[in-house]
Design an enzyme around this catalytic site. Structure first.
Site, PDB file in Angstrom:
ATOM      1  N   CYS A 116       6.524  11.587  45.980  1.00  0.00           N
ATOM      2  CA  CYS A 116       5.856  11.043  47.151  1.00  0.00           C
ATOM      3  C   CYS A 116       4.611  11.882  47.454  1.00  0.00           C
ATOM      4  CB  CYS A 116       6.715  11.019  48.403  1.00  0.00           C
ATOM      5  SG  CYS A 116       8.183  10.026  48.233  1.00  0.00           S
TER       6      CYS A 116
ATOM      7  N   ARG B 271       2.396  11.382  42.060  1.00  0.00           N
ATOM      8  CA  ARG B 271       3.628  11.846  42.700  1.00  0.00           C
ATOM      9  C   ARG B 271       4.596  10.698  42.991  1.00  0.00           C
ATOM     10  NH1 ARG B 271       3.027  16.977  44.655  1.00  0.00           N
ATOM     11  NH2 ARG B 271       4.854  16.677  45.930  1.00  0.00           N
TER      12      ARG B 271
ATOM     13  N   TRP C  67       7.890   7.435  46.010  1.00  0.00           N
ATOM     14  CA  TRP C  67       8.798   7.427  44.858  1.00  0.00           C
ATOM     15  C   TRP C  67      10.181   7.294  45.484  1.00  0.00           C
ATOM     16  CZ3 TRP C  67      12.959  10.224  42.941  1.00  0.00           C
ATOM     17  CH2 TRP C  67      13.263  10.025  41.581  1.00  0.00           C
TER      18      TRP C  67
ATOM     19  N   ASN D 177       8.374  13.214  52.641  1.00  0.00           N
ATOM     20  CA  ASN D 177       8.710  13.459  51.234  1.00  0.00           C
ATOM     21  C   ASN D 177       9.922  14.377  51.246  1.00  0.00           C
ATOM     22  OD1 ASN D 177       8.743  14.142  48.509  1.00  0.00           O
ATOM     23  ND2 ASN D 177       7.093  15.640  48.708  1.00  0.00           N
ATOM     24  N   GLY D 178      11.020  13.926  50.629  1.00  0.00           N
ATOM     25  CA  GLY D 178      12.235  14.744  50.630  1.00  0.00           C
ATOM     26  C   GLY D 178      13.452  13.867  50.870  1.00  0.00           C
TER      27      GLY D 178
ATOM     28  N   GLU E 221      10.478  17.550  22.291  1.00  0.00           N
ATOM     29  CA  GLU E 221       9.313  17.218  23.105  1.00  0.00           C
ATOM     30  C   GLU E 221       8.665  15.914  22.623  1.00  0.00           C
ATOM     31  OE1 GLU E 221       8.242  17.948  25.849  1.00  0.00           O
ATOM     32  OE2 GLU E 221       6.120  17.480  25.882  1.00  0.00           O
TER      33      GLU E 221
ATOM     34  N   LYS F  68       8.212  12.578  24.945  1.00  0.00           N
ATOM     35  CA  LYS F  68       6.910  11.935  25.184  1.00  0.00           C
ATOM     36  C   LYS F  68       7.013  10.432  24.925  1.00  0.00           C
ATOM     37  CE  LYS F  68       5.384  14.217  27.077  1.00  0.00           C
ATOM     38  NZ  LYS F  68       5.752  15.521  27.481  1.00  0.00           N
TER      39      LYS F  68
ATOM     40  N   GLU G 260       9.268   8.578  27.624  1.00  0.00           N
ATOM     41  CA  GLU G 260       8.813   8.429  29.005  1.00  0.00           C
ATOM     42  C   GLU G 260       7.637   7.493  29.158  1.00  0.00           C
ATOM     43  OE1 GLU G 260       7.899  12.109  31.020  1.00  0.00           O
ATOM     44  OE2 GLU G 260       6.845  12.907  29.311  1.00  0.00           O
TER      45      GLU G 260
ATOM     46  N   HIS H 147      25.542  15.521  10.536  1.00  0.00           N
ATOM     47  CA  HIS H 147      26.794  15.601  11.293  1.00  0.00           C
ATOM     48  C   HIS H 147      26.969  14.418  12.245  1.00  0.00           C
ATOM     49  CE1 HIS H 147      27.568  19.588   9.720  1.00  0.00           C
ATOM     50  NE2 HIS H 147      26.326  19.922  10.027  1.00  0.00           N
TER      51      HIS H 147
ATOM     52  N   LYS I  22       5.176  12.808  38.702  1.00  0.00           N
ATOM     53  CA  LYS I  22       4.694  14.032  38.074  1.00  0.00           C
ATOM     54  C   LYS I  22       5.470  15.250  38.553  1.00  0.00           C
ATOM     55  CE  LYS I  22       1.802  16.437  35.614  1.00  0.00           C
ATOM     56  NZ  LYS I  22       2.128  16.419  34.170  1.00  0.00           N
TER      57      LYS I  22
HETATM   58  O1  M6R Z   1       6.335  20.610  36.888  1.00  0.00           O
HETATM   59  P1  M6R Z   1       7.441  20.983  35.960  1.00  0.00           P
HETATM   60  O2  M6R Z   1       6.955  21.582  34.699  1.00  0.00           O
HETATM   61  O3  M6R Z   1       8.472  21.856  36.607  1.00  0.00           O
HETATM   62  O4  M6R Z   1       8.151  19.616  35.611  1.00  0.00           O
HETATM   63  C1  M6R Z   1       9.328  19.571  34.856  1.00  0.00           C
HETATM   64  C2  M6R Z   1       9.594  18.168  34.357  1.00  0.00           C
HETATM   65  O5  M6R Z   1       9.806  17.303  35.429  1.00  0.00           O
HETATM   66  C3  M6R Z   1       8.426  17.644  33.512  1.00  0.00           C
HETATM   67  O6  M6R Z   1       8.147  18.487  32.439  1.00  0.00           O
HETATM   68  C4  M6R Z   1       8.743  16.236  32.973  1.00  0.00           C
HETATM   69  O7  M6R Z   1       9.767  16.308  32.039  1.00  0.00           O
HETATM   70  C5  M6R Z   1       7.468  15.617  32.389  1.00  0.00           C
HETATM   71  N1  M6R Z   1       7.292  14.274  32.854  1.00  0.00           N
HETATM   72  C6  M6R Z   1       7.473  15.583  30.908  1.00  0.00           C
HETATM   73  O8  M6R Z   1       6.351  14.956  30.379  1.00  0.00           O
END
Ligand code: M6R
Length: 611
Positions: free
Chosen positions: A2, A27, A75, A101-102, A484, A488, A491, A507, A606
């Site tokens: 948010c 956000r 969000w 926000n929260g 990673e 990517k 998401e 395995h 984010k």
């Molecule tokens: O801001 P942060 O690095 O603490 O965020 C952690 C994760 O939420 C963040 O890396 C998330 O997995 C990303 N969307 C990955 O691309």
């Protein structure tokens, strides 16, 4: 999660709030809303969808020159994303607006209590209890500031709040507990926002609110108090971020811009930190705790998501070169299994945003248990660097795309610098240290070389864009890269992808291999090369299609795989910084080809500020 922005001053705040809100869309972006006040009159408008949807209907605001207002991009946590559940929430006569926000944990109890007093609730959110609760104190004759204090004393949970009230149009109230908020200090105007990117077009002077603080903001002054109403003096910080840094700079998407920026961001992470003649590094932020770090018997790295993948690579680096026992913890799990942490331990918390609720909660837990807590963060002044004993900024520059790219490579750079520094103080020779410095220096150029493969990677994306599943496989340092790469793709393209240690394939996951399942092998010519070639052959023998990220000098691999992406070599420890880049580009192009919004993928935000 948010985005919050608020304004008090003399300008028409509607366009200003909308522009600021757009900068906070990373956000959350499922609905947006705006509440404004002019001459004691108030008006609210909310829409489901992105800020652009709200923007189209702004002509419905009939108030002339509102100069006090708050806006929100959501969000969803409680209640589906729709117009009613969007913020601002308000009291019955819509004179009081609140954005939040929260999560309010005791909202059901508060709601029941207020319902028994005759209050009606129209949303499914936890947030709606806030304006109604404040209203109940206003009705008892309290002024706004006191009513907010009283309401917050009854609320359990987390909040970043901005509040305006038509009957007291000279002030804007902000309060923080667990969700970030900054006050922007302007010239005869003031702001409040979830982060500085929303307001840097208007001011470079900010005050960071801490948990348990409430700010009473007028156009020409502000006061900050604790929840117990004690006045606190706050320092005004000057920020260095520029508007250019948070624009797309001619690219179609922030994600592509941020991938392409990596020669520079990696360089910025190293700037002034490598000492070539001594074969070591210098990290000013850790100097005060250096002795404890060098002598530590155990280091724990904790983070979430992409930052956790960096931590995993960091574990390999630290163990290989410093021989200090190192462990990696999901910050989101840390508190739920009574972890063994003692005052002798050193814990690093890695976070791009510095605001991830799970990481912050783990940090606080580690602090209670007496560990030395250190941060590796990108956002200057965010909560994690403020709560750790010491730390290092990654200096990757603002990262707006929800999928983390340049922040990841910068985190790896910092972990390599820390490793080098500790190893040189413990057991590493000058020659080995100098070799690492030399290889680190070469990274920006090698990244540039990899980015030139963009077109080739786009062609591969075309070939595989309709696949429904992907496997990402790597050994040693390339296992975190496999994780990673898979994250990517998941998401932003919504394709199911699994990252796996290549040797584990036999395995179980090998059962999945067939023509329609592409496997991506991260297979540079390092000590695991021969073994990974065997794994590739196992996939090919089962008619699987293979894309390999391979060393540029590797002439053999082409005859074994369907596609190879050739990248320059470096030492093992630094290889993830190079090998992840083709995977970032591949995920990007697949998502674009599928017509998806890569910067704002569905369901994500984010900065994940809820646990
Ligand atoms: O801001 P942060 O690095 O603490 O965020 C952690 C994760 O939420 C963040 O890396 C998330 O997995 C990303 N969307 C990955 O691309």
């Amino acid at each position: 999660m948010c985005g919050i922005v608020g304004y008090i001053g003399s300008k028409d705040c509607v366009p200003l709030l909308i522009n600021s809100l757009k900068r906070l869309e990373y956000r959350g972006y499922d609905s947006a809303g705006l509440g404004v006040i002019s001459n004691g009159e108030s008006q609210v408008i909310k829409r489901k969808g992105k800020v652009s949807v709200l923007e189209k209907d702004l002509d419905q605001i009939t108030l002339k020159q509102p100069n006090l207002g708050i806006a929100h991009t959501r969000w969803a946590t409680h209640g589906v994303p729709n117009e009613v559940n969007a913020h601002p929430h308000f009291n019955t006569d819509k004179s009081l607006f609140v954005i939040h926000n929260g999560i309010i944990e005791n909202y059901l109890t508060i709601r029941k209590g207020l319902q028994s007093l005759g209050y009606d609730f129209i949303t499914d959110t936890d947030s709606e209890v806030i304006p109604q609760l404040i209203d109940s104190f206003l009705k008892k004759g309290y002024a706004l500031v006191k009513a907010v204090h009283l309401a917050l004393s009854k609320i359990e949970g987390t909040y970043g709040l901005a509040i305006v009230y038509a009957n007291e149009p000279d002030k804007l109230i902000a309060a923080r507990k667990g969700s970030p908020l900054v006050i922007g200090v302007g010239n005869n105007e003031n702001f409040v926002a979830s982060d500085v990117s929303a307001i840097i077009a208007h001011t470079k002077h900010v005050v960071y609110l801490e948990d348990g603080e409430i700010a009473e903001i007028y156009k020409d002054k502000f006061y900050t108090r604790t929840l117990d109403e004690e006045i606190i003096d706050k320092e005004v910080h000057k920020i260095t971020m520029t508007l250019d840094e948070i624009d797309k700079g001619g690219y179609d998407h922030f994600m592509l811009k941020e991938i392409m920026e990596q020669p520079l961001s990696v360089c910025n992470s190293m700037r002034g930190r490598l000492i070539a003649d001594k074969g070591t590094s210098k990290l000013g932020g850790l100097e005060a705790v250096e002795d404890k770090l060098v002598q530590s018997k155990r280091i724990v790295l904790s983070a979430c998501g992409t930052s956790w993948h960096a931590a995993l690579a960091g574990e390999y680096m630290l163990e290989q070169h410093t021989r200090i026992q190192t462990e990696v913890e999901y910050a989101s799990e840390f508190r739920y299994r009574n972890p063994i942490i003692s005052p002798d331990d050193v814990m690093f918390f890695i976070s791009q945003s510095g605001e991830t609720a799970d990481t912050l909660a783990a940090l606080r837990e580690a602090k209670i248990r007496g560990a030395l807590v250190l941060g590796i963060c990108n956002v200057v002044g965010s909560s994690i660097p403020r709560e750790t004993h010491a730390g290092v900024y990654t200096h990757a520059g603002p990262e707006i795309g929800v999928a983390s790219t340049k922040a990841f490579t910068s985190q790896l750079v910092i972990l390599a610098l820390i490793t080098l520094n500790l190893a040189r103080k413990r057991n590493m020779s000058l020659i080995d240290g100098k070799n690492i410095v030399k290889e680190m220096d070469l990274l920006p150029k090698k990244i540039e070389q990899i980015l030139k493969l963009n077109e080739q990677i786009e062609e591969i994306a075309e070939e595989f864009k309709d696949a429904e599943n992907f496997l990402y496989l790597g050994r040693g340092y390339n296992f975190p890269v496999a994780l990673e790469g898979a994250l990517k793709l998941k998401e932003i393209s919504y394709i199911h992808a699994e990252g796996y240690p290549a040797a584990e394939m036999k395995h179980g996951p090998i059962a999945l291999i067939e023509e329609k399942l592409p496997s991506i092998f991260i297979a540079p010519q390092d000590s695991t090369y021969e073994k990974i070639i065997t794994n590739i052959q196992e996939v090919k023998a089962r008619k699987g299609r293979v894309i390999a990220i391979a060393s540029e000098s590797d002439k053999n691999i082409d005859s074994l795989v369907d596609f190879s992406i050739k990248i320059p070599e470096t030492i093992r420890m630094l290889m993830p910084i190079l090998s992840v880049i083709p995977l970032q580009l591949l995920a990007y192009h697949i998502a674009v080809k599928k017509g998806l919004n890569v910067d704002q993928p569905r369901n994500l935000a984010k900065s994940v500020t809820v646990e």
